[in-house]
Design a protein around this motif. Sequence first.
Motif, PDB file in Angstrom:
ATOM      1  N   VAL A   1      -1.796   7.171   2.899  1.00  0.00           N
ATOM      2  CA  VAL A   1      -1.966   6.192   3.332  1.00  0.00           C
ATOM      3  C   VAL A   1      -1.447   5.472   4.313  1.00  0.00           C
ATOM      4  O   VAL A   1      -1.747   4.384   5.230  1.00  0.00           O
TER       5      VAL A   1
ATOM      6  N   ALA B   1      -6.209   1.797  -1.428  1.00  0.00           N
ATOM      7  CA  ALA B   1      -5.094   2.464  -1.188  1.00  0.00           C
ATOM      8  C   ALA B   1      -4.892   3.414  -2.132  1.00  0.00           C
ATOM      9  O   ALA B   1      -4.699   4.840  -2.077  1.00  0.00           O
TER      10      ALA B   1
ATOM     11  N   ALA C   1      -0.123   3.570  -2.974  1.00  0.00           N
ATOM     12  CA  ALA C   1      -1.138   5.111  -2.427  1.00  0.00           C
ATOM     13  C   ALA C   1      -0.058   6.175  -3.390  1.00  0.00           C
ATOM     14  O   ALA C   1      -0.760   7.325  -3.931  1.00  0.00           O
TER      15      ALA C   1
ATOM     16  N   ASN D   1       1.281  -1.318   0.021  1.00  0.00           N
ATOM     17  CA  ASN D   1      -0.054  -0.260   0.172  1.00  0.00           C
ATOM     18  C   ASN D   1       1.026   1.216  -0.220  1.00  0.00           C
ATOM     19  O   ASN D   1       0.326   2.264  -0.757  1.00  0.00           O
ATOM     20  N   THR D   2       2.356   1.268   0.256  1.00  0.00           N
ATOM     21  CA  THR D   2       2.715   2.785   0.494  1.00  0.00           C
ATOM     22  C   THR D   2       3.563   2.554  -0.688  1.00  0.00           C
ATOM     23  O   THR D   2       3.474   3.938  -1.418  1.00  0.00           O
TER      24      THR D   2
ATOM     25  N   SER E   1      -5.965  -1.319   4.881  1.00  0.00           N
ATOM     26  CA  SER E   1      -6.853  -0.822   3.389  1.00  0.00           C
ATOM     27  C   SER E   1      -6.170  -2.426   2.728  1.00  0.00           C
ATOM     28  O   SER E   1      -5.496  -2.477   2.324  1.00  0.00           O
TER      29      SER E   1
ATOM     30  N   THR F   1     -10.091   5.802   5.862  1.00  0.00           N
ATOM     31  CA  THR F   1      -9.501   4.015   6.061  1.00  0.00           C
ATOM     32  C   THR F   1     -10.836   3.717   6.649  1.00  0.00           C
ATOM     33  O   THR F   1     -10.783   2.451   7.157  1.00  0.00           O
TER      34      THR F   1
ATOM     35  N   PRO G   1      -5.358  -3.023  -1.700  1.00  0.00           N
ATOM     36  CA  PRO G   1      -3.905  -2.055  -2.423  1.00  0.00           C
ATOM     37  C   PRO G   1      -5.037  -0.954  -3.320  1.00  0.00           C
ATOM     38  O   PRO G   1      -4.143   0.022  -3.400  1.00  0.00           O
TER      39      PRO G   1
ATOM     40  N   ALA H   1      -2.630   2.160   5.859  1.00  0.00           N
ATOM     41  CA  ALA H   1      -1.768   1.264   5.563  1.00  0.00           C
ATOM     42  C   ALA H   1      -1.837  -0.294   5.726  1.00  0.00           C
ATOM     43  O   ALA H   1      -1.750  -0.876   4.828  1.00  0.00           O
TER      44      ALA H   1
END
Length: 449
Positions: free
Chosen positions: A316, A328, A281, A277-278, A323, A373, A325, A320
């Motif tokens: 995100v 995100a 996003a 996700n990091t 969520s 979120t 992907p 993180a």
Amino acid sequence: MKLSNKIATGLGTLAVTALTAMPAWAQEAAEAAAPVPNKGDTAWMMVSTVLVLAMILPGLQLFYGGLARSKNMLSVMTQIGGAAALAMIIWVIYGYTMAFGPDASESLKPFISNFDKLFLAGVTPDSTGATFTDGVVIPEYVFIAFQMTFAAITVALVLGSVVERIKFSAVLVFALIWLTIVYFPVAHMVWAAGGLFFEMGALDFAGGTVVHINAGVSALVACIMLGKRIGYPKEVMAPHSLTLTFVGTGLLWVGWFGFNAGSALEANGSAALAMINTFVATASAALAWLVVEKLFGHKPSALGFCSGVIAGLVAVTPAAGNSGPFGAIVLGAVASLVCYIFVAKVKPALGYDDSLDAFGIHGIGGMIGAIGTGIVYAPSLGGPGGADFDMGGQLVTQVLAVVATIVWAAIGTAIAIFIAKLVTGLRVSPEVEVEGLDLGEHGERAYNS
């Protein structure tokens, strides 16, 4: 004969019973034994802690420093470094026990812990801290160090709105007061068992409220109380080195994997989800900012790309590990759009001098992420929420946590700035501001020519 048979039968039954019971005894003994930290989890958390440190020194220093004018480059870096270093010392003296120490009285428990671990009393190399999995622990010193870096970067983020005119002494006084009355209580309320928002069920995986809304709102209040830079907004105050800002952006993105994935507290699937996700996003937000610039009639810029990266990372952060992907990706794009509007349209319209857009990106991006979120957590959108997930109820909880954080941060920051002004005068003289804080405050130059 019959008696001997009975004795033999009895002895056999006793033996079988004893042998059958032994696994139960062994299991009870294992359960009674204290859990031992897993070396893989421990190593991952130590790496994550160092990654978050790299976000501050040199990541945030270069990101913020490049956005400032050349005459203030070293002052920006020194203010960030000084505030972060002070936060680390305060954290081990009383910050950790305020945020994560033993439970306080019932009336204080929702807001702070007690002071039983003042100066880390009772913490040893054998002490452990719980993770999100029953029976899984990490060394308490590692947890303390990891959370220490969060405190350090949060107070440093606030400074983005007040650089180029605030005294270094004022930064240190402000940091001391602000961490004590704003950061430590909010960290407890969100992340500690018994904390107000924790018990409400608010979702904040890695610091949407604790770090970004907290820092962003505080930045807005601080810059308004401090006043505008001389010449703002009539004079051009362009970044002096977008190259350094780009380098800082890259370091922030890399370090953010420790920030987000490390917040799983284990090397597991939750950390892996936070990691992907990091990536996505942030990529989505960076591209979205460039598109929005084009739609508003501007050229897609390097500064826009960097701003989009940070907006995506901020948004995100609370989502993180909460969520999927694709949720995100949407969250990052939406945050980028809204942050652009606040930076490019709202700030000029209202006229406040948030020097490096700490509020426009961290504050607004944090709000989008924290509220969003409550949506992307839904399993129907790929989130990890259970089948009984109530989106409406969760959104109400998220909004309440956001509003309470805004109010707490605003009031606490006003108090901290007021005290810093009483003690230090707060702002440099007009002569020092025109000359530049590098020379006026520190007697040095970032560049010789």
